[in-house]
Scaffold this motif. Structure first.
Motif, PDB file in Angstrom:
ATOM      1  N   LYS A 172       8.278  -1.019  -9.839  1.00  0.00           N
ATOM      2  CA  LYS A 172       7.737   0.177  -8.698  1.00  0.00           C
ATOM      3  C   LYS A 172       6.956   0.775  -9.014  1.00  0.00           C
ATOM      4  CE  LYS A 172      10.911  -1.291  -4.485  1.00  0.00           C
ATOM      5  NZ  LYS A 172      11.806  -1.510  -3.562  1.00  0.00           N
ATOM      6  N   CYS A 173       7.723   1.795  -9.863  1.00  0.00           N
ATOM      7  CA  CYS A 173       7.238   2.758 -11.148  1.00  0.00           C
ATOM      8  C   CYS A 173       5.830   2.824 -11.454  1.00  0.00           C
ATOM      9  CB  CYS A 173       8.248   3.327 -11.453  1.00  0.00           C
ATOM     10  SG  CYS A 173       9.844   3.845 -11.062  1.00  0.00           S
ATOM     11  N   VAL A 174       5.615   1.194 -12.374  1.00  0.00           N
ATOM     12  CA  VAL A 174       4.065   1.142 -12.770  1.00  0.00           C
ATOM     13  C   VAL A 174       3.259   0.260 -11.449  1.00  0.00           C
ATOM     14  CG1 VAL A 174       3.503  -0.852 -13.898  1.00  0.00           C
ATOM     15  CG2 VAL A 174       5.936  -0.378 -15.244  1.00  0.00           C
ATOM     16  N   ASP A 175       3.628  -0.523 -10.289  1.00  0.00           N
ATOM     17  CA  ASP A 175       2.798  -0.161  -9.607  1.00  0.00           C
ATOM     18  C   ASP A 175       2.595   0.864  -8.756  1.00  0.00           C
ATOM     19  OD1 ASP A 175       3.618  -2.991  -9.634  1.00  0.00           O
ATOM     20  OD2 ASP A 175       4.625  -3.407  -8.042  1.00  0.00           O
ATOM     21  N   VAL A 176       3.300   2.272  -8.857  1.00  0.00           N
ATOM     22  CA  VAL A 176       2.476   3.610  -8.306  1.00  0.00           C
ATOM     23  C   VAL A 176       1.640   4.472  -9.159  1.00  0.00           C
ATOM     24  CG1 VAL A 176       3.683   5.926  -7.432  1.00  0.00           C
ATOM     25  CG2 VAL A 176       4.648   3.841  -6.591  1.00  0.00           C
ATOM     26  N   ARG A 177       2.337   3.953 -10.700  1.00  0.00           N
ATOM     27  CA  ARG A 177       1.160   4.077 -11.724  1.00  0.00           C
ATOM     28  C   ARG A 177       0.208   3.682 -11.434  1.00  0.00           C
ATOM     29  NH1 ARG A 177       5.641   4.010 -14.627  1.00  0.00           N
ATOM     30  NH2 ARG A 177       6.946   6.137 -14.656  1.00  0.00           N
ATOM     31  N   ALA A 178      -0.133   2.560 -11.678  1.00  0.00           N
ATOM     32  CA  ALA A 178      -2.034   1.567 -11.273  1.00  0.00           C
ATOM     33  C   ALA A 178      -2.563   1.863 -10.121  1.00  0.00           C
ATOM     34  CB  ALA A 178      -0.611   0.102 -11.255  1.00  0.00           C
ATOM     35  N   LEU A 179      -2.029   2.298  -9.365  1.00  0.00           N
ATOM     36  CA  LEU A 179      -2.723   2.332  -7.900  1.00  0.00           C
ATOM     37  C   LEU A 179      -3.094   3.999  -7.525  1.00  0.00           C
ATOM     38  CD1 LEU A 179      -3.233   2.465  -4.335  1.00  0.00           C
ATOM     39  CD2 LEU A 179      -1.071   3.360  -4.218  1.00  0.00           C
TER      40      LEU A 179
ATOM     41  N   MET B  23       2.917   2.969  -0.154  1.00  0.00           N
ATOM     42  CA  MET B  23       1.510   2.248  -0.164  1.00  0.00           C
ATOM     43  C   MET B  23       1.731   1.646   1.604  1.00  0.00           C
ATOM     44  SD  MET B  23       1.110   0.542  -3.551  1.00  0.00           S
ATOM     45  CE  MET B  23       1.668   0.912  -4.730  1.00  0.00           C
ATOM     46  N   LYS B  24       2.358   1.970   2.529  1.00  0.00           N
ATOM     47  CA  LYS B  24       2.027   1.925   3.541  1.00  0.00           C
ATOM     48  C   LYS B  24       1.008   3.227   4.030  1.00  0.00           C
ATOM     49  CE  LYS B  24       4.235   2.858   8.520  1.00  0.00           C
ATOM     50  NZ  LYS B  24       2.888   2.184   8.632  1.00  0.00           N
ATOM     51  N   LEU B  25       1.025   4.689   2.856  1.00  0.00           N
ATOM     52  CA  LEU B  25      -0.319   5.903   3.637  1.00  0.00           C
ATOM     53  C   LEU B  25      -1.059   4.744   2.737  1.00  0.00           C
ATOM     54  CD1 LEU B  25       1.669   8.732   2.192  1.00  0.00           C
ATOM     55  CD2 LEU B  25       1.274   7.724   3.781  1.00  0.00           C
ATOM     56  N   GLU B  26      -0.822   4.029   2.154  1.00  0.00           N
ATOM     57  CA  GLU B  26      -2.419   3.259   1.938  1.00  0.00           C
ATOM     58  C   GLU B  26      -3.374   2.557   2.530  1.00  0.00           C
ATOM     59  OE1 GLU B  26      -4.506   1.489  -2.031  1.00  0.00           O
ATOM     60  OE2 GLU B  26      -2.528   0.360  -2.083  1.00  0.00           O
ATOM     61  N   ALA B  27      -2.491   1.429   2.979  1.00  0.00           N
ATOM     62  CA  ALA B  27      -1.879   0.453   3.450  1.00  0.00           C
ATOM     63  C   ALA B  27      -3.013   1.141   5.423  1.00  0.00           C
ATOM     64  CB  ALA B  27      -1.191  -0.240   4.688  1.00  0.00           C
ATOM     65  N   ASP B  28      -2.690   2.185   5.595  1.00  0.00           N
ATOM     66  CA  ASP B  28      -2.937   2.382   6.612  1.00  0.00           C
ATOM     67  C   ASP B  28      -4.480   3.273   6.926  1.00  0.00           C
ATOM     68  OD1 ASP B  28      -0.733   2.543   8.028  1.00  0.00           O
ATOM     69  OD2 ASP B  28       0.764   4.104   8.338  1.00  0.00           O
ATOM     70  N   GLY B  29      -4.381   3.707   5.259  1.00  0.00           N
ATOM     71  CA  GLY B  29      -6.210   4.302   5.569  1.00  0.00           C
ATOM     72  C   GLY B  29      -5.861   6.171   4.828  1.00  0.00           C
ATOM     73  N   ARG B  30      -4.450   5.961   5.260  1.00  0.00           N
ATOM     74  CA  ARG B  30      -4.113   7.634   4.927  1.00  0.00           C
ATOM     75  C   ARG B  30      -3.787   8.234   3.522  1.00  0.00           C
ATOM     76  NH1 ARG B  30       0.765   8.716   7.888  1.00  0.00           N
ATOM     77  NH2 ARG B  30       1.633   7.043   7.777  1.00  0.00           N
ATOM     78  N   LEU B  31      -3.617   7.300   2.404  1.00  0.00           N
ATOM     79  CA  LEU B  31      -3.769   7.712   1.534  1.00  0.00           C
ATOM     80  C   LEU B  31      -4.484   8.853   0.888  1.00  0.00           C
ATOM     81  CD1 LEU B  31      -2.028   8.051  -1.097  1.00  0.00           C
ATOM     82  CD2 LEU B  31      -2.417   6.211  -1.807  1.00  0.00           C
ATOM     83  N   LYS B  32      -6.442   8.053   0.832  1.00  0.00           N
ATOM     84  CA  LYS B  32      -6.912   8.940  -0.003  1.00  0.00           C
ATOM     85  C   LYS B  32      -7.683   9.939   0.979  1.00  0.00           C
ATOM     86  CE  LYS B  32     -10.397   4.258  -0.638  1.00  0.00           C
ATOM     87  NZ  LYS B  32     -11.519   4.319  -0.261  1.00  0.00           N
ATOM     88  N   THR B  33      -6.890  10.487   1.907  1.00  0.00           N
ATOM     89  CA  THR B  33      -7.232  11.544   3.098  1.00  0.00           C
ATOM     90  C   THR B  33      -6.535  12.448   2.096  1.00  0.00           C
ATOM     91  OG1 THR B  33      -7.479  10.737   4.741  1.00  0.00           O
ATOM     92  CG2 THR B  33      -7.347  13.290   4.755  1.00  0.00           C
ATOM     93  N   LEU B  34      -4.925  12.147   2.235  1.00  0.00           N
ATOM     94  CA  LEU B  34      -4.115  13.094   1.580  1.00  0.00           C
ATOM     95  C   LEU B  34      -4.176  12.733  -0.496  1.00  0.00           C
ATOM     96  CD1 LEU B  34      -0.564  11.733   1.820  1.00  0.00           C
ATOM     97  CD2 LEU B  34      -1.833  13.824   2.382  1.00  0.00           C
ATOM     98  N   LEU B  35      -4.653  12.172  -1.104  1.00  0.00           N
ATOM     99  CA  LEU B  35      -5.577  12.712  -2.175  1.00  0.00           C
ATOM    100  C   LEU B  35      -6.833  13.540  -2.189  1.00  0.00           C
ATOM    101  CD1 LEU B  35      -4.874   9.118  -3.819  1.00  0.00           C
ATOM    102  CD2 LEU B  35      -3.224  10.974  -4.455  1.00  0.00           C
ATOM    103  N   GLY B  36      -7.292  13.246  -1.311  1.00  0.00           N
ATOM    104  CA  GLY B  36      -8.905  14.450  -1.407  1.00  0.00           C
ATOM    105  C   GLY B  36      -9.994  13.280  -2.479  1.00  0.00           C
TER     106      GLY B  36
END
Length: 85
Positions: A15-22, A71-84
């Motif tokens: 899971k840590c490797v997957d998070v870093r890869a994202l 991964m839920k944030l990414e699927a919902d499209g909210r991650l990009k906003t959080l990341l700027g």
């Protein structure tokens, strides 16, 4: 402005490797607190979020949770906003 990202995890958990890869796919730099190499970081993680499982992710000093929540944030499209990005 891109976000400040911190990951608490170990060097070899899936899971840590997957998070870093994202974050790598988005070109986001992050601080990687590797608890298996720096055991005192676990105390800091516990102080900040109260959880013992890995990974734990902070964006702009806000605890967003672990791999599933990210991964839920990414699927919902909210991650990009959080990341700027």
């Amino acid at each position: 402005m891109t976000a400040k990202v911190e990951i608490y995890g170990t060097s070899n958990c899936r899971k840590c490797v997957d998070v870093r890869a994202l974050f790598d796919r988005y070109g986001i730099e992050y601080v990687d607190h590797l608890i298996d190499l720096m055991p005192l970081e676990k105390n800091e993680m516990l102080r900040r979020c109260g959880l013992k499982y890995y990974p734990q992710i902070f964006i702009n000093d806000e605890h967003i949770g672990g791999e599933k929540e990210l991964m839920k944030l990414e699927a919902d499209g909210r991650l990009k906003t959080l990341l700027g990005v």
